[in-house]
Design a protein around this motif. Structure first.
Motif, PDB file in Angstrom:
ATOM      1  N   PRO A 248     -13.126  62.388 130.152  1.00 45.50           N
ATOM      2  CA  PRO A 248     -13.029  61.077 129.491  1.00 45.50           C
ATOM      3  C   PRO A 248     -11.608  60.744 129.049  1.00 45.50           C
ATOM      4  O   PRO A 248     -11.138  59.631 129.297  1.00 45.50           O
ATOM      5  N   ILE A 249     -10.927  61.716 128.450  1.00 41.15           N
ATOM      6  CA  ILE A 249      -9.582  61.408 127.956  1.00 41.15           C
ATOM      7  C   ILE A 249      -8.659  61.065 129.122  1.00 41.15           C
ATOM      8  O   ILE A 249      -7.942  60.062 129.102  1.00 41.15           O
ATOM      9  N   PHE A 252      -9.850  57.643 130.882  1.00 46.20           N
ATOM     10  CA  PHE A 252      -9.560  56.444 130.093  1.00 46.20           C
ATOM     11  C   PHE A 252      -8.054  56.232 129.974  1.00 46.20           C
ATOM     12  O   PHE A 252      -7.594  55.088 129.941  1.00 46.20           O
ATOM     13  N   THR A 253      -7.300  57.322 129.912  1.00 44.12           N
ATOM     14  CA  THR A 253      -5.841  57.172 129.903  1.00 44.12           C
ATOM     15  C   THR A 253      -5.384  56.484 131.180  1.00 44.12           C
ATOM     16  O   THR A 253      -4.599  55.525 131.144  1.00 44.12           O
ATOM     17  N   ILE A 255      -7.153  54.596 133.174  1.00 43.39           N
ATOM     18  CA  ILE A 255      -7.641  53.206 133.189  1.00 43.39           C
ATOM     19  C   ILE A 255      -6.723  52.326 132.363  1.00 43.39           C
ATOM     20  O   ILE A 255      -6.310  51.249 132.788  1.00 43.39           O
ATOM     21  N   TYR A 256      -6.363  52.826 131.195  1.00 45.19           N
ATOM     22  CA  TYR A 256      -5.506  52.021 130.327  1.00 45.19           C
ATOM     23  C   TYR A 256      -4.147  51.791 130.986  1.00 45.19           C
ATOM     24  O   TYR A 256      -3.619  50.682 130.984  1.00 45.19           O
ATOM     25  N   LEU A 257      -3.600  52.864 131.564  1.00 47.49           N
ATOM     26  CA  LEU A 257      -2.263  52.741 132.148  1.00 47.49           C
ATOM     27  C   LEU A 257      -2.277  51.795 133.336  1.00 47.49           C
ATOM     28  O   LEU A 257      -1.339  51.048 133.563  1.00 47.49           O
ATOM     29  N   TYR A 260      -4.226  47.951 131.585  1.00 45.65           N
ATOM     30  CA  TYR A 260      -3.843  47.266 130.353  1.00 45.65           C
ATOM     31  C   TYR A 260      -2.377  47.440 129.968  1.00 45.65           C
ATOM     32  O   TYR A 260      -1.787  46.543 129.387  1.00 45.65           O
ATOM     33  N   ILE A 324      -5.898  67.573 130.913  1.00 46.20           N
ATOM     34  CA  ILE A 324      -5.872  66.108 130.754  1.00 46.20           C
ATOM     35  C   ILE A 324      -4.822  65.468 131.678  1.00 46.20           C
ATOM     36  O   ILE A 324      -5.149  64.555 132.436  1.00 46.20           O
ATOM     37  N   SER A 354     -11.855  44.406 132.200  1.00 40.78           N
ATOM     38  CA  SER A 354     -12.787  45.543 132.194  1.00 40.78           C
ATOM     39  C   SER A 354     -13.797  45.408 133.333  1.00 40.78           C
ATOM     40  O   SER A 354     -14.175  46.390 133.945  1.00 40.78           O
ATOM     41  N   MET A 357     -12.092  46.477 136.427  1.00 45.25           N
ATOM     42  CA  MET A 357     -11.952  47.927 136.456  1.00 45.25           C
ATOM     43  C   MET A 357     -13.278  48.608 136.788  1.00 45.25           C
ATOM     44  O   MET A 357     -13.365  49.414 137.712  1.00 45.25           O
ATOM     45  N   THR A 358     -14.337  48.255 136.037  1.00 45.48           N
ATOM     46  CA  THR A 358     -15.571  49.034 136.195  1.00 45.48           C
ATOM     47  C   THR A 358     -16.350  48.635 137.438  1.00 45.48           C
ATOM     48  O   THR A 358     -17.054  49.454 138.002  1.00 45.48           O
TER      49      THR A 358
END
Lengths: 460, 278, 428
Positions: A248-249, A252-253, A255-257, A260, A324, A354, A357-358
């Motif tokens: 997850p970490i 999500f990192t 995805i954010y990079l 967003y 990670i 989102s 992305m998803t």
């Protein structure tokens, strides 16, 4: 002596180079020099490589096998009366005593036979080392003289040198294969010896792992102390915890990079992830022991859960931190390799970031991300230092993350650390575990690389 | 080309005056742009474009590459927002509402102003899911049956239904280029936008597929306001009612298509149309 | 199908539509929040890790020292043979003078524990170096024992009951006397860099480990650099595209992902058992590291070679150079900055490797730096491992300090690599 030999090789090769170049210059400058095939430097190099390389190979081989040959000689030179009724292990012990004695380390009062053998060994070592220098020097001078006669205007020195260089390069690229072969052969060889002592099905499916007790050979078969299932289970438990933390970490990192973050954030976060990836595992291990394990134990105590001081959770959590950056960078790559047109198409439909992305990017990148996760899993399974420092030694068959479990790598290290004789079942078991580890990680890697490759082709 | 571009940018030219020819039978305005300027970082890509785009008709943007026509098109549904360092000045009104107004939701805007791209970009999903994507995210269907109805009617409107009706659940990426582009058009009209922007929709297609798409565009203007960027002047002449000619980031001339092509008022427009540059 | 209401104009302004949009934007913000949370977690964990190391390791860079006057009495030390003197008594007497109130043997023993265990050897060495002090008083500044070191750094709580404290009341009193006499100082701990391992935390240093790591990396470099470059040149420039070279490539990629401990097993079975390289020798460690680094070397070199544009090769071939000459004279020099950058990064990775070194025995207890590649030695990461395993309190802080030194080396190496990349690497 090896050092001197190598120095001698360098010096003689240089001499050979200048000799070759000098004689080539003699005809190069003169009449009919347009008929000279190669530059003088190549004539020099031609002699130098033929002088240097065979001698180098000779010295390396000699130095590699001198020890083993002398050992055999020493063993066979021991008086009959001394060797009679001694097991191979005892002979090995005697041999190491002789070796110690020969190198000046004396423990207690050695037997006269040992003392005599040590003197012999010392003398032979002396002879062998000198012999190596002499043989190498003779070989080089012989080659030098012979090669010197080959130098002629029409001699294709350059082609010859290039052929030698090509052969060297081929050899160097085969080193990688030799390494793999070396790994497989050495693991297999020791493992087969182990499976002669402990049946393979007992090793793979046995539920009891107590190698510390089964040091004596007569205890092995009956006690069934080499059932590796608890060790495998512990490895899987810790790796699973690591993945549960890291996926997850990391994801999500990424995805954010990708979706967003602006350049400013990316330029800060990416180097931080690289720092995290560059930290040696021994540091993570220390972090686990010093900080994470006590914290988890305290937290467990507050909640009234019995927590082992070296819980699987602590080791797994820290291992998760370690992987990670691995997951985030591979997911980042996978998400980024989805063509921009997909993203634009979705955004132009009025999808939010989102949703894009998803519903579009993640499904499209899923194979790549899966490949990355498999690679991370193989990393976690093969990771050593964190678990050696933070996980337990006792093989418990449990899925409670607050318990202490052991892993394949911990067992390998604990069985091979320190001086154990090489043919005890305990030592051999480490190689059998290593073989399993190698096969599993290799399988995961091949699978992962295959998935990632297929996925890349899809967009190329 | 490049030299000309440098020269005009170095010399501060006075505000350029677009030559405008009104329609003989003017239609109401759907989109109104006023003095739109676009910057990529320090670089100015568009110097003050003003244009009225009439409802339920096809407006074509033509001009040499790098003239800013695609940039302007992407302003109309704020796709430029997705490019880092891009800044838009000026005013764009959709049905008299400023689309850059903070109170307007870009999600709603893009649902109302759909876009078809240069290269067909179906999602790596089934044909059905490609078309259903928009209605699903915007919640346009109350039931599965309704969703199916929307998908079928969108595919029909995009004249693709007959070709794909037996393989709705196969991946959209398996279609031919022309079919993929019509699938993208079907995907766009499935959310019933008011405006459809098309960014050189035929440049990646062969002539037969191009003809089909052009035919489709002509049908679609019954219900939609269409803005098309094209490289091909023949295409502009065939499908559009009004044409706007861009050059070096300015809108040089706009007017009814037959006027611009047969009797352009600006010399540069004439040079471009007759093939002297571009 | 006829025109249905469904695909007709949609009322985007209805409350329902607005509500739906709100919830969609909320979902978007949620995902964004998860991303921020994930990054903050990762960054936070790294921060905690580094903070723990700095806070824990910082004190180890300073060493509490006691300045003590040692009367070198002729009755203990014979001027003819100063090395054989009874320095135990010299130290004992010196301490007694400092605290005359310590009269019972128990008290004197407590007093003796203030100084490092090896105090007598420090005095001996000083006297041997300068025998003229015999009969006079020698003033030396020596490391304090670990508990006193901890006490002086404020790591031991004086308010704890005596039974839970590592320094008892008696020692506390002596310590306060020394402080009052201005005899306690805490200078920079050079011994951390110039001493080797020791059983006593106050004397343990990294010199042996750094030397061992240096030798091992040297061996690693000497093997993996030439072999890696040669292999990469062959695979990139000469090798025909066939099954054999494909096999080599697949093999290299997989080798890069083999767990490091497996390389350790290889080193143990082949280099130590078959070749007879001594256990714990940097030679064995370096050879194992070389095999591990080799895939990295080959991959970075190939990438650097690929980055050299074909026009350069064609240009050189066009003037009649042989393929070897093209590569040696043109391609390789142009690719060199990239290769060097990759090499440094590969070596930095090798410097941090621990597991394979454990298996070839580089975790031995060695109290002097190795004199050559065949002498038993530790390496930086294995030294850290040994210290982390040691029960004495003082080693916890030494471990953190050792890690900071290791990280320092890694930062310098990576810094050089980044510098090289920015300065030398050419863009076409």
């Amino acid at each position: 002596m090896v050092g001197y030999s190598l120095l001698l090789i360098v010096i003689l090769s240089l001499v050979a180079y200048y000799v070759g170049r000098g004689s080539a210059r003699r005809f190069a400058g003169g009449a009919g020099s347009d008929k000279v095939h190669s530059l003088p430097g190549y004539h020099g190099a031609f002699i130098a490589v033929w002088v240097g390389i065979p001698a180098f190979v000779l010295v390396v081989l000699w130095a590699s096998f001198q020890g083993a040959m002398l050992d055999n000689l020493v063993i066979s030179s021991l008086p009959q009366a001394f060797t009679d009724g001694k097991s191979p292990a005892e002979l090995n012990l005697a041999l190491s005593e002789i070796r110690n004695l020969a190198s000046g380390r004396i423990f207690g009062e050695p037997a006269p036979e040992i003392r005599a053998a040590a003197e012999r060994l010392l003398a032979w070592q002396h002879i062998a080392s000198w012999a190596m220098v002499v043989v190498a020097a003779a070989l080089m001078i012989l080659v030098l003289v012979f090669a010197r006669t080959r130098i002629a205007p029409r001699f294709r020195a350059r082609n010859n040198v290039e052929r030698v260089l090509s052969a060297l390069m081929v050899f160097c690229s085969v080193v990688a294969i030799l390494t793999t072969v070396g790994i497989i052969v050495s693991l297999l060889y020791e493992s087969i010896a182990f499976f002669r002592l402990v049946p393979i099905h007992e090793f793979l499916f046995g539920l009891k792992w107590e190698p510390q007790i089964a040091i004596r050979a007569d205890q092995v078969a009956g006690a069934g102390a080499f059932g590796a299932v608890p060790v495998f289970a512990g490895t899987l438990l810790i790796s699973a915890i690591a993945l549960i933390v890291a996926i997850p970490i990391g994801l999500f990192t990424a995805i954010y990079l990708v979706e967003y973050a602006d350049d400013r954030v990316r330029n800060v976060v990416k180097p931080i992830m690289e720092i995290l990836a560059g930290i040696p595992t021994v540091v993570f291990g220390f972090f686990a022991v010093l900080t994470v394990a006590p914290a988890i134990r305290e937290a467990g105590g507050l909640m009234g859960i019995a927590t082992s001081p070296n819980s699987a959770l602590a080791a797994g959590f820290v291992m998760g931190i370690m992987i990670i950056p691995f997951i985030s960078s591979l997911s980042d790559d996978a998400l980024r390799s989805v063509p921009r047109a997909m993203r634009d198409g979705s955004l132009a439909m009025g999808a939010t970031a989102s949703e894009t992305m998803t519903k579009v990017l993640l499904p499209a990148a899923l194979p790549g991300i899966m490949g990355g996760i498999l690679l991370a899993a193989s990393r976690a399974i093969g990771e050593t230092m964190i678990v050696v420092m933070a996980a337990g030694l006792i093989a418990t068959l449990t899925i409670n993350p607050m318990d202490s479990v052991t892993t394949v790598t911990v067992q390998i290290v604990s069985m091979l650390i320190g001086d154990t004789s090489f043919d005890s079942p305990k030592t051999l078991a480490a190689f059998a575990l290593g073989l399993v580890l190698f096969i599993v990680t290799l399988g995961l890697n091949i699978l992962a690389l295959q998935i990632v490759k297929k996925y890349r082709e899809q967009y190329e | 080309m490049a030299d000309v571009a440098l020269a005009t940018r170095d010399v501060p030219t006075p505000e350029f005056q677009t030559v405008r020819t009104p329609d003989p039978h003017p239609r109401p305005t759907k989109v109104k742009a006023d003095n739109v300027k676009v910057f990529y970082g320090q670089k100015q890509a568009l110097n003050g474009v003003s244009i009225d785009i009439p409802v339920k008709s096809v407006t074509a943007f033509i001009g040499p590459s790098g003239c800013g026509k695609s940039t302007f098109l992407r302003c109309l549904n704020r796709m430029n927002d997705t490019i880092d360092g891009c800044r838009v000045e000026g005013e764009i009104l959709l049905d008299n509402r400023d689309i850059y107004d903070a109170s307007l939701d870009v999600v709603e805007l893009r649902a109302r102003v759909g876009m078809v791209f240069q290269k067909p970009n179906p999602f790596p999903k089934s044909i059905f899911d490609n078309v259903a994507y928009g209605p699903k995210i915007h919640g346009l269907a109350r039931s599965k049956a309704e969703l199916e109805e929307i998908v079928v009617s969108s595919l029909q409107k995009a004249s693709l239904f007959n070709e794909v009706k037996d393989r709705l659940h196969e991946p959209g990426t398996g279609l031919s280029g022309g079919q993929q582009q019509r699938l993208c058009i079907a995907r766009t009209i499935a959310v019933s936008p008011d405006v459809i922007l098309m960014d050189e929709p035929c440049s990646a297609l062969d002539p037969i597929a191009t003809a089909k798409v052009e035919e489709l565009i002509d049908e679609l203007r019954e219900n939609f306001t269409i803005v098309i960027v094209t490289h091909s002047m023949q295409q502009a002449a065939r499908v559009s009612q009004r044409t706007a000619f861009f050059h070096l980031g300015t809108l040089v001339e706009e007017g009814p298509t037959d006027h611009v092509f047969t009797n352009p008022s600006e010399r540069r427009t004439q040079d471009y149309i007759t093939g002297r540059f571009g | 199908m006829s025109e249905t209401a469904l695909t007709g104009p949609v009322d985007w302004t209805s409350d329902q539509a607005a509500g739906r949009r709100r919830s969609r934007h909320a979902a978007n913000r949620r995902l964004q929040f998860y991303g921020i949370a994930a990054i903050s977690t990762a960054v936070g964990l790294l921060g905690i890790l580094i903070a723990t190391l700095v806070i824990g390791g910082y004190p180890a860079f300073f060493q509490t020292k006691l300045t003590i006057d040692f009367p070198i009495k002729a009755e203990y030390v014979d001027a003819a043979d100063p090395a054989a003197g009874n320095y135990r008594n010299v130290v004992r007497d010196a301490l007694r003078e400092l605290a005359p109130e310590a009269t019972t043997p128990a008290q004197q023993r407590q007093l003796g524990q203030l100084l490092t265990n090896n105090a007598q050897f420090f005095v001996r060495d000083a006297v041997v170096a300068n025998p003229s002090v015999i009969g006079r008083t020698l003033t030396l500044t020596l490391p304090a024992a670990d508990p006193i070191d901890q006490l002086n750094k404020g790591l031991i709580d004086r308010d704890l009951p005596e039974s839970q404290r590592r320094v008892n009341d008696l020692q506390l009193g002596y310590y306060d006397t020394l402080v009052a006499g201005g005899r306690v100082s805490a200078p920079f701990n050079w011994a951390l860099f110039f001493n080797s391992d020791s059983r006593f935390p106050e004397l343990a240093g990294l010199a042996g480990a750094i030397t061992g790591s240096f030798y091992a990396l040297l061996i690693c470099f000497l093997i993996s650099f030439p072999v890696g470059i040669a292999a990469a040149i062959y695979l990139e420039e000469f090798a025909p595209r066939n099954r054999w070279t494909y096999l080599i490539e697949v093999n290299i990629n997989n080798l890069a992902a083999v767990p490091s401990i497996v390389f350790g097993l290889l080193g143990l079975a082949v280099f130590i058992q078959i070749f007879g390289i001594p256990r714990s020798a940097p030679l064995a460690g370096g050879m194992v590291l070389a095999l591990m680094t080799l895939p990295t070397m080959i991959i970075v070199t190939r990438n650097a070679l690929k980055a050299v544009p074909p026009s350069i090769r064609e240009g050189a071939l066009g003037v009649g150079a042989s393929k070897h000459q093209v590569i040696m004279h043109h391609v390789l020099p142009l690719a060199l900055p990239g290769i060097l950058t990759g090499t440094i990064i590969g070596l930095a990775q090798a410097l941090g490797e621990t597991a394979p070194l454990l298996l070839v025995g580089m975790n031995a207890f060695i109290t002097s730096p190795p004199g050559g590649i065949l002498e038993a030695s530790t390496a930086l990461p294995t030294q850290i491992f040994i210290w982390a395993d040691s029960p004495e309190r003082g080693f916890t802080s030494r471990t953190s300090a050792g890690i900071l030194v290791l990280l320092g080396f890694l930062i310098v190496m990576n810094g050089i690599a980044i510098f090289l990349r920015q300065r030398l690497e050419r863009r076409w």
